[in-house]
Design an enzyme around this catalytic site. Structure first.
Site, PDB file in Angstrom:
ATOM      1  N   GLU A   1     -33.018 -50.575  10.460  1.00 56.98           N
ATOM      2  CA  GLU A   1     -33.707 -50.074  11.644  1.00 56.98           C
ATOM      3  C   GLU A   1     -35.148 -49.721  11.307  1.00 56.98           C
ATOM      4  OE1 GLU A   1     -30.737 -48.381  14.657  1.00 56.98           O
ATOM      5  OE2 GLU A   1     -31.069 -46.813  13.193  1.00 56.98           O
TER       6      GLU A   1
ATOM      7  N   TRP B   1     -25.572 -42.757  20.580  1.00 55.61           N
ATOM      8  CA  TRP B   1     -26.027 -42.035  21.773  1.00 55.61           C
ATOM      9  C   TRP B   1     -27.046 -40.949  21.466  1.00 55.61           C
ATOM     10  CZ3 TRP B   1     -21.349 -40.914  25.554  1.00 55.61           C
ATOM     11  CH2 TRP B   1     -20.879 -42.140  26.055  1.00 55.61           C
TER      12      TRP B   1
ATOM     13  N   GLU C   1     -33.915 -40.704  12.071  1.00 60.78           N
ATOM     14  CA  GLU C   1     -34.230 -39.402  12.686  1.00 60.78           C
ATOM     15  C   GLU C   1     -33.730 -38.263  11.800  1.00 60.78           C
ATOM     16  OE1 GLU C   1     -32.648 -40.310  16.580  1.00 60.78           O
ATOM     17  OE2 GLU C   1     -34.285 -41.750  16.800  1.00 60.78           O
TER      18      GLU C   1
ATOM     19  N   SER D   1     -34.745 -50.839  19.550  1.00 61.07           N
ATOM     20  CA  SER D   1     -35.065 -51.397  20.869  1.00 61.07           C
ATOM     21  C   SER D   1     -34.309 -52.686  21.196  1.00 61.07           C
ATOM     22  CB  SER D   1     -36.586 -51.615  21.005  1.00 61.07           C
ATOM     23  OG  SER D   1     -37.264 -50.384  20.864  1.00 61.07           O
TER      24      SER D   1
ATOM     25  N   GLY E   1     -29.499 -47.814  20.458  1.00 64.92           N
ATOM     26  CA  GLY E   1     -29.707 -46.446  20.932  1.00 64.92           C
ATOM     27  C   GLY E   1     -29.738 -46.411  22.446  1.00 64.92           C
ATOM     28  N   GLY E   2     -30.951 -46.404  23.010  1.00 63.57           N
ATOM     29  CA  GLY E   2     -31.132 -46.245  24.461  1.00 63.57           C
ATOM     30  C   GLY E   2     -30.254 -47.146  25.320  1.00 63.57           C
TER      31      GLY E   2
HETATM   32  P1  PGA Z   1     -33.102 -47.628  20.128  1.00 65.54           P
HETATM   33  O1  PGA Z   1     -32.449 -46.751  18.937  1.00 65.54           O
HETATM   34  O2  PGA Z   1     -32.168 -48.761  20.417  1.00 65.54           O
HETATM   35  O3  PGA Z   1     -33.228 -46.659  21.296  1.00 65.54           O
HETATM   36  O4  PGA Z   1     -34.437 -48.106  19.642  1.00 65.54           O
HETATM   37  C1  PGA Z   1     -31.778 -47.353  17.868  1.00 65.54           C
HETATM   38  C2  PGA Z   1     -31.281 -46.314  16.901  1.00 65.54           C
HETATM   39  O5  PGA Z   1     -32.015 -45.341  16.631  1.00 65.54           O
HETATM   40  O6  PGA Z   1     -30.157 -46.413  16.357  1.00 65.54           O
END
Ligand code: PGA
Length: 252
Positions: free
Chosen positions: A166, A11, A98, A211, A232-233
């Site tokens: 990723e 999240w 990140e 994504s 993620g999103g």
């Molecule tokens: P995303 O993020 O699905 O929004 O691209 C994936 C993640 O950073 O784990």
């Protein structure tokens, strides 16, 4: 892909207590207890207590998005792996891009965090991935295998861990890696795992993240070396999160 496909939600820094509460209730009714071990949720540290001891969510894997490598001490603002374990968390993300890019985490930091997770009995999910420049320079496989190798230095295979591939350029950008790019990276990671732990790489799930959506989960989930997703999103809503898992199973 088999029914063992894993769907993990990251999240990031999203959702407060109220939305979290509503999500967890809806999730509990959308996913049966027997299906829940295929899911993991990585919530912001401030709302993790909503998962701790939550009877509605029996069987779900969950944990934090980051830990410090020390289990206690003068580390203002950090998450303790020992506290996480005491809260009954099962997993923790380590080395998310990140963390690496925005908070300057190094491969050596991820290695220390892996060791701390093992020490307290959490399953770490080691995240690896190349930047766009690294991909353009054709260094993808070298970069991700090195990230994995360093993170696993000194690792004892009696502890479980997961891997998440990723590509940085596909995270939160809407630009999903092509299925052949994903398969190539996953295959290289499995080969690297096999070199480090001969005969055991099959036991380590390698998830794809970047994504992932219900629309692309089926094709990605069909790749032979993809064992699941780190989302993620699209993990912020129950409908898309659960649909990704269901689509990913839909392989002949
Ligand atoms: P995303 O993020 O699905 O929004 O691209 C994936 C993640 O950073 O784990």
């Amino acid at each position: 892909m088999s029914s063992k496909l894993i769907c993990a939600g990251n999240w990031k820094m999203n959702h407060g207590p109220e939305v979290t509460n509503a999500f967890l209730k809806d999730f509990a009714s959308a996913v049966s207890i027997s299906e829940r071990s295929n899911f993991a949720l990585f919530l912001p540290a401030l709302t993790l207590h909503q998962l701790s001891g939550n009877e509605l969510l029996e069987g779900l894997n969950w944990g934090a998005q980051n830990i410090h490598w020390e289990t206690s001490g003068a580390f203002t603002g950090e998450n303790s792996a020992a506290v996480l374990k005491e809260m009954k968390a099962t997993h923790v993300l380590v080395g998310h891009s990140e963390r690496r890019l925005l908070f300057n985490e190094t491969n050596e930091d991820t290695q220390k965090k892996m060791q701390t997770a093992a020490q307290v009995g959490l399953t770490p999910v080691i995240c690896v991935g190349e930047t766009l420049d690294e991909r353009k320079a054709e260094k993808t496989l070298d970069v991700i295998c090195e990230q994995l190798r360093i993170a696993l230095k000194g690792w004892d295979f009696i502890h479980t861990f997961w891997v998440a591939y990723e590509p940085v350029w596909a995270i939160g950008t809407g630009e999903v890696a092509r299925s052949e790019q994903v398969e190539e990276a996953h295959k290289a990671l499995k080969t690297q795992l096999e070199q480090i732990f001969p005969g055991k790489s099959e036991k380590v799930p390698v998830l794809y993240g970047g994504s992932v959506k219900p629309e692309n989960a089926r094709e990605l989930g069909a790749q032979p070396h993809v064992n699941g997703f780190l989302v993620g999103g699209a993990s912020l809503k129950v409908e898309s999160f659960v649909s990704i898992w269901r689509q990913g199973q839909e392989v002949d």
